[in-house]
Design a protein around this motif. Structure first.
Motif, PDB file in Angstrom:
ATOM      1  N   VAL A  73       1.083  -1.227   0.066  1.00 27.54           N
ATOM      2  CA  VAL A  73       0.142   0.292   0.202  1.00 27.54           C
ATOM      3  C   VAL A  73       1.144   1.298  -0.207  1.00 27.54           C
ATOM      4  N   LEU A  74       0.681   2.317  -0.986  1.00 26.38           N
ATOM      5  CA  LEU A  74       1.626   3.003  -0.568  1.00 26.38           C
ATOM      6  C   LEU A  74       1.116   4.581  -0.211  1.00 26.38           C
ATOM      7  N   GLU A  75       0.572   5.161  -0.157  1.00 28.82           N
ATOM      8  CA  GLU A  75      -0.168   6.340   0.674  1.00 28.82           C
ATOM      9  C   GLU A  75       0.889   7.602   0.425  1.00 28.82           C
ATOM     10  N   LEU A  76      -0.023   9.023  -0.135  1.00 33.35           N
ATOM     11  CA  LEU A  76       0.848   9.919  -0.606  1.00 33.35           C
ATOM     12  C   LEU A  76       0.556  11.207   0.920  1.00 33.35           C
ATOM     13  N   ASP A  77       0.209  10.943   2.076  1.00 37.97           N
ATOM     14  CA  ASP A  77       0.312  11.661   3.571  1.00 37.97           C
ATOM     15  C   ASP A  77       2.033  10.602   4.411  1.00 37.97           C
ATOM     16  N   ASP A  78       1.784  11.166   5.291  1.00 34.95           N
ATOM     17  CA  ASP A  78       2.809  10.551   6.539  1.00 34.95           C
ATOM     18  C   ASP A  78       2.083   9.717   6.805  1.00 34.95           C
ATOM     19  N   ALA A  79       0.037   9.399   7.295  1.00 31.63           N
ATOM     20  CA  ALA A  79      -0.239   8.333   8.467  1.00 31.63           C
ATOM     21  C   ALA A  79      -1.408   8.145   7.580  1.00 31.63           C
ATOM     22  N   ALA A  80      -1.671   6.888   7.570  1.00 32.91           N
ATOM     23  CA  ALA A  80      -3.312   6.406   6.871  1.00 32.91           C
ATOM     24  C   ALA A  80      -4.001   6.843   7.413  1.00 32.91           C
ATOM     25  N   GLY A  81      -5.491   6.333   6.776  1.00 33.66           N
ATOM     26  CA  GLY A  81      -6.561   7.452   6.920  1.00 33.66           C
ATOM     27  C   GLY A  81      -7.426   8.121   6.519  1.00 33.66           C
ATOM     28  N   GLY A  82      -6.487   8.765   5.597  1.00 32.56           N
ATOM     29  CA  GLY A  82      -6.871   9.547   4.747  1.00 32.56           C
ATOM     30  C   GLY A  82      -8.369  10.657   5.982  1.00 32.56           C
ATOM     31  N   ASN A  83      -9.866  10.684   5.300  1.00 30.78           N
ATOM     32  CA  ASN A  83     -10.152  11.413   6.269  1.00 30.78           C
ATOM     33  C   ASN A  83     -11.093  11.209   7.552  1.00 30.78           C
ATOM     34  N   SER A  84     -10.273   9.576   7.744  1.00 27.35           N
ATOM     35  CA  SER A  84     -11.006   9.058   8.914  1.00 27.35           C
ATOM     36  C   SER A  84      -9.266   8.994  10.215  1.00 27.35           C
ATOM     37  N   ARG A  85      -8.424   9.872   9.876  1.00 28.53           N
ATOM     38  CA  ARG A  85      -7.302   9.598  10.401  1.00 28.53           C
ATOM     39  C   ARG A  85      -7.643  10.342  12.384  1.00 28.53           C
ATOM     40  N   ALA A  86      -6.938   9.980  12.774  1.00 30.15           N
ATOM     41  CA  ALA A  86      -6.851  10.586  14.583  1.00 30.15           C
ATOM     42  C   ALA A  86      -5.122  11.245  14.877  1.00 30.15           C
ATOM     43  N   THR A  87      -5.024  12.166  15.819  1.00 29.18           N
ATOM     44  CA  THR A  87      -4.130  12.651  16.602  1.00 29.18           C
ATOM     45  C   THR A  87      -4.330  12.470  18.617  1.00 29.18           C
ATOM     46  N   GLU A  88      -2.829  13.616  17.904  1.00 33.41           N
ATOM     47  CA  GLU A  88      -3.803  13.663  19.672  1.00 33.41           C
ATOM     48  C   GLU A  88      -2.770  15.380  20.302  1.00 33.41           C
ATOM     49  N   LEU A  89      -3.642  15.752  21.109  1.00 36.52           N
ATOM     50  CA  LEU A  89      -3.067  17.480  21.211  1.00 36.52           C
ATOM     51  C   LEU A  89      -3.502  16.837  22.879  1.00 36.52           C
ATOM     52  N   GLY A  90      -2.079  17.114  23.570  1.00 38.67           N
ATOM     53  CA  GLY A  90      -1.715  17.234  25.156  1.00 38.67           C
ATOM     54  C   GLY A  90      -1.802  15.974  25.630  1.00 38.67           C
ATOM     55  N   GLY A  91      -1.828  15.079  24.676  1.00 37.62           N
ATOM     56  CA  GLY A  91      -1.390  14.040  25.011  1.00 37.62           C
ATOM     57  C   GLY A  91      -2.871  13.022  24.630  1.00 37.62           C
ATOM     58  N   LEU A  92      -4.157  13.259  24.845  1.00 37.30           N
ATOM     59  CA  LEU A  92      -5.618  13.540  24.831  1.00 37.30           C
ATOM     60  C   LEU A  92      -5.327  12.879  23.544  1.00 37.30           C
TER      61      LEU A  92
END
Length: 506
Positions: A73-92
């Motif tokens: 699988v090849l992906e343009l971004d630096d993380a998988a998931g498309g517009n279902s991606r997630a992240t963290e702010l302040g450990g949350l």
């Protein structure tokens, strides 16, 4: 001077907001606008290539691996998931895009099976059901009516005539389901003449013709369209407006006894639908078959296989494979596929830009009167879709840091501003909408992280769903298989997941 000192001691400079962009890099994606770069390319080979690690691409890869194929699988971004991606702010944890999944019905047994495999649902005595703790906890939704927070999103009718309109709309949804048929995924119902009549007009025009004018109902229906389609009831087709309800759990007026049970609570997690895409991507990542920062530039389908030229930060790569799943938005497929089917060239899909803002707070701000903070919090009449409390599922009553995820479906004409204006500019626009609801929000705010989805989803405007090109592309057979929610004419998790399965099966 002595008189001024106490005043000076109490005066503080406004704290600068900690604001930054987070998520896809538009400059990387916009390489597709340029001529493909020249120069030597590293030769690489694969059995099956999947271009795009959104929901459809991950679904296709999962099915192909289960069938014994070797998948890269090849992906343009630096993380998988498309517009279902997630992240963290302040450990949350918090979502960067889609934040919930409605409970699938029996016609989506494949998705039901996935949720059982992921441990959030079970089959007991042949009946599928969600497990407690993985669906939205109460209070689920609240609405600010301009004075105070009210429970639920549908405003109550002001009089008996308005209540009758809400009941009549519920009846029309049931009749449309019985007469024409609606389903998820959409291709499981033949797109017939009744659908085409609905697809030829806007939802607003259909509502006007049916004399459904009650203000609360019309606001709610417009909100639902903006939430699922990125455009309001004056832009999307009547087919899309009815499909929103008739393909899932219908519409039930507050004082209505008919129409079955209310919709069950959706699945969610603090990171939104990222909990799904992270699990789908993990086996590929663990085995080294998920490669990030790959921009597909040029795709050729040949008799014995396919050839794909990719940009990477280290230089060009030329991939050869037996088969390829093209799990990108269809406007991207139009740019990179050099010998595509005629249907792809003729397709036209308008797209909605979105802004998602994650706000880290050091504690809960002051509340207006009415119902307390819910999972989904919406201001009636606002251009924004509202905000989700990412920590709602913790069920922890103690005040503490929170992340609110705010959603804004923008008009198509604001796409250039979304690209060119600064993150601080957009953060201030977000706060302009939120401060009337929470006057001390700026004092509670620690960080703002913005994600821009310039081409977030296809908009099912009149004529979009009925395009013959969509049907032709869904049934297209060659060494290149298309897999994306765009094939349904709009974007939801269920359509993307099933598009991936269909491409793998073909």
């Amino acid at each position: 001077m002595a008189a001024a000192l106490p005043l000076a001691a109490c005066t503080q400079r406004p704290r600068l907001l900690d604001v930054a962009w987070l998520g896809p890099d538009p400059t990387r994606a916009h390489q597709l606008r340029e001529a493909p770069p020249q120069g030597p390319a590293r030769e690489r080979r694969a059995d099956v290539l999947v271009l795009g690690a959104g929901v459809a691409g991950l679904s296709a890869a999962r099915a192909l691996r289960a069938a014994g194929r070797e998948v890269t699988v090849l992906e343009l971004d630096d993380a998988a998931g498309g517009n279902s991606r997630a992240t963290e702010l302040g450990g949350l944890p918090c979502p960067m895009g889609a934040h919930y999944l409605p409970q699938p019905g029996a016609n989506l047994s494949e998705l039901q099976d996935l949720l059982v495999e992921f441990g959030v649902a079970e089959r007991r005595f042949g009946r599928w059901q969600a497990k407690d703790g993985h669906t939205v906890h109460a209070p689920a939704e609240r609405r600010f009516d301009g004075r105070e927070w009210q429970a639920g999103l549908l405003p109550p009718a002001a009089n008996a005539a308005g209540a009758a309109e809400q009941r009549r709309f519920a009846r029309l949804v049931r009749e449309a389901q019985q007469r024409a048929g609606f389903a998820l995924p959409t291709h499981r119902v033949t797109f017939g003449s009744a659908h085409r009549q609905l697809d030829a007009q806007t939802f607003d025009a259909w509502l006007d013709a049916e004399q459904l004018t009650e203000p609360g109902l019309r606001w709610y229906l417009d909100y639902c369209c903006r939430d699922d389609y990125g455009a309001g009831s004056g832009v999307v087709s009547a087919w899309a407006g009815l499909h929103y309800f008739a393909s899932r759990h219908g519409f039930q007026a507050p004082d209505e006894d008919e129409g079955g049970d209310p919709a069950p609570p959706p699945f969610t997690a603090p990171q939104g639908n990222g909990w799904l895409t992270e699990r789908l991507a993990e086996p590929l990542r663990r085995e080294g078959h998920l490669l990030m920062a790959r921009v597909g530039l040029s795709l050729f389908e040949e008799r014995e296989g396919v050839e794909l030229l990719c940009w990477t930060p280290e230089g060009l790569e030329r991939w050869s494979a037996r088969d390829l799943v093209l799990a990108t938005p269809l406007f991207v497929a139009q740019r990179i596929w050099r010998n595509p089917p005629a249907a792809l060239q003729s397709l036209r899909l308008p797209r909605a830009p979105w802004l998602v803002a994650n706000l880290l707070l050091d504690g809960p701000p002051l509340e207006r009167a009415g119902h307390s903070l819910a999972w989904d919090n919406v201001a009636q009449g606002s251009a924004l879709l509202g905000y989700v409390n990412a920590q709602h599922q913790r069920l922890d009553p103690r005040p503490g840091p929170q992340v609110w995820t705010l959603y804004w479906a923008l008009p198509q004409g604001q796409r250039p501003a979304l690209l060119n204006e600064t993150a601080t500019h957009w953060a201030e626009r977000v706060l302009q909408h939120l401060l009337p609801l929470h006057p001390d929000l700026r004092e509670r705010l620690q960080q703002v992280r913005l994600t821009r989805w310039g081409h977030a989803m296809a908009v099912p405007a009149p004529g979009v769903r009925g395009q013959a090109a969509l049907e032709a592309l869904r049934s297209h057979r060659s060494r290149v298989r298309l897999a994306h929610a765009d094939l349904a004419g709009y974007s939801v998790f269920e359509e993307a997941f099933m598009a991936g399965l269909a491409a793998a099966a073909r």
